[in-house]
Design an enzyme around this catalytic site. Structure first.
Site, PDB file in Angstrom:
ATOM      1  N   ASN A  64       0.483  -2.637   8.096  1.00 46.73           N
ATOM      2  CA  ASN A  64      -0.178  -1.326   8.196  1.00 46.73           C
ATOM      3  C   ASN A  64      -1.677  -1.489   8.399  1.00 46.73           C
ATOM      4  OD1 ASN A  64      -0.049  -2.256   5.466  1.00 46.73           O
ATOM      5  ND2 ASN A  64      -0.597  -0.248   4.694  1.00 46.73           N
ATOM      6  N   GLU A  66      -5.097   0.768   8.335  1.00 48.24           N
ATOM      7  CA  GLU A  66      -5.676   2.052   7.942  1.00 48.24           C
ATOM      8  C   GLU A  66      -7.023   2.276   8.615  1.00 48.24           C
ATOM      9  OE1 GLU A  66      -5.556   2.073   3.637  1.00 48.24           O
ATOM     10  OE2 GLU A  66      -3.361   2.303   3.646  1.00 48.24           O
ATOM     11  N   TYR A  70      -8.446   8.950   7.974  1.00 47.19           N
ATOM     12  CA  TYR A  70      -7.105   8.588   7.483  1.00 47.19           C
ATOM     13  C   TYR A  70      -5.938   8.715   8.472  1.00 47.19           C
ATOM     14  CZ  TYR A  70      -9.186   8.363   2.767  1.00 47.19           C
ATOM     15  OH  TYR A  70      -9.938   8.043   1.693  1.00 47.19           O
ATOM     16  N   CYS A  75       1.438   2.911  10.144  1.00 49.58           N
ATOM     17  CA  CYS A  75       2.345   2.156   9.278  1.00 49.58           C
ATOM     18  C   CYS A  75       2.744   0.829   9.932  1.00 49.58           C
ATOM     19  CB  CYS A  75       3.628   2.940   9.033  1.00 49.58           C
ATOM     20  SG  CYS A  75       3.421   4.437   8.088  1.00 49.58           S
ATOM     21  N   GLU A  77       5.691  -0.510  10.235  1.00 45.39           N
ATOM     22  CA  GLU A  77       6.883  -0.419  11.091  1.00 45.39           C
ATOM     23  C   GLU A  77       6.512  -0.015  12.508  1.00 45.39           C
ATOM     24  OE1 GLU A  77       6.369   0.833   8.100  1.00 45.39           O
ATOM     25  OE2 GLU A  77       8.225   1.478   7.134  1.00 45.39           O
ATOM     26  N   CYS A 117       7.950   7.179  10.892  1.00 42.10           N
ATOM     27  CA  CYS A 117       8.540   5.899  11.318  1.00 42.10           C
ATOM     28  C   CYS A 117      10.038   6.051  11.564  1.00 42.10           C
ATOM     29  CB  CYS A 117       8.280   4.807  10.280  1.00 42.10           C
ATOM     30  SG  CYS A 117       6.568   4.256  10.267  1.00 42.10           S
TER      31      CYS A 117
HETATM   32  N1  THU Z   1       3.050   2.607   4.891  1.00 39.33           N
HETATM   33  C1  THU Z   1       3.680   1.748   5.760  1.00 39.33           C
HETATM   34  O1  THU Z   1       3.039   0.938   6.435  1.00 39.33           O
HETATM   35  N2  THU Z   1       5.025   1.809   5.843  1.00 39.33           N
HETATM   36  C2  THU Z   1       5.812   2.600   5.065  1.00 39.33           C
HETATM   37  O2  THU Z   1       7.026   2.564   5.196  1.00 39.33           O
HETATM   38  C3  THU Z   1       5.215   3.506   4.080  1.00 39.33           C
HETATM   39  C4  THU Z   1       3.739   3.603   4.110  1.00 39.33           C
HETATM   40  C5  THU Z   1       1.585   2.503   4.762  1.00 39.33           C
HETATM   41  C6  THU Z   1       0.778   3.657   5.289  1.00 39.33           C
HETATM   42  C7  THU Z   1      -0.487   3.533   4.490  1.00 39.33           C
HETATM   43  O3  THU Z   1      -1.325   2.569   5.104  1.00 39.33           O
HETATM   44  C8  THU Z   1      -0.015   2.961   3.157  1.00 39.33           C
HETATM   45  O4  THU Z   1       1.252   2.402   3.393  1.00 39.33           O
HETATM   46  C9  THU Z   1       0.057   3.962   2.042  1.00 39.33           C
HETATM   47  O5  THU Z   1       0.775   5.071   2.408  1.00 39.33           O
END
Ligand code: THU
Length: 159
Positions: A64, A66, A70, A75, A77, A117
């Site tokens: 992920n 960021e 925001y 994510c 995936e 996702c």
């Molecule tokens: N996140 C993912 O990368 N995959 C998931 O399945 C759930 C959430 C990330 C998004 C964000 O960077 C952090 O986790 C917190 O939500």
């Protein structure tokens, strides 16, 4: 009666240990765990890694990413899936593995992909006309959804 209530059922499989899974999937879990350390997650401190297995045998990973604005972040995936389909356009996705943990600690419980996702996974299933095995891995417990339908019933489809 002018209306009826319907129940939507879904089926998932839970494994009590990683060792119960095929070796190729175990490897993808370790890879996802490793790649979760490359997450850029200064805002949530939640580090996620994902591996995508393609039909040609290639494994593409992502973590992920960021951003201080925001919603601009993405994510793990989708980083992995978009990367896979841009490197190997139209090669079917066979399996997706996701591993996430708070602050890089050991993740006891599996992480389930967010709704966005799930929608993206669903479209890659439709594109190839093949169900995708989705493994959500915790440190010991692993959950398998055989196809996105069980995690995203009544999904949106344009076509
Ligand atoms: N996140 C993912 O990368 N995959 C998931 O399945 C759930 C959430 C990330 C998004 C964000 O960077 C952090 O986790 C917190 O939500």
């Amino acid at each position: 009666m002018a209306f009826r209530k319907l129940k939507i059922a879904s089926e998932i499989t839970e494994f009590d240990s990683i060792e119960e899974l095929p070796e190729s999937i175990q490897k993808m879990i370790y890879l996802s765990k490793e790649v979760s350390q490359t997450a850029y997650a200064p805002y949530s401190n939640f580090k996620v890694g994902s591996s995508v297995l393609l039909e040609n045998g290639e494994i593409i990973t992502g973590s992920n990413q960021e951003n201080s604005a925001y919603p601009s972040g993405l994510c793990a995936e989708r980083v992995a899936l978009f990367s896979a389909n841009s490197k190997y356009p139209n090669v079917p996705v066979k399996a997706v593995v996701v591993y996430g943990s708070k602050g890089g600690e050991k993740a006891v419980d599996p992480v389930a992909p967010c709704g966005a996702c799930r929608q993206v996974i669903s479209e890659y299933e439709d594109l190839a006309g093949m169900k995708i095995d989705l493994y959500m891995a915790g440190e010991s417990r692993v959950i398998l959804a055989k196809g996105i339908e069980s995690l995203l019933p009544m999904r949106f489809r344009l076509l």
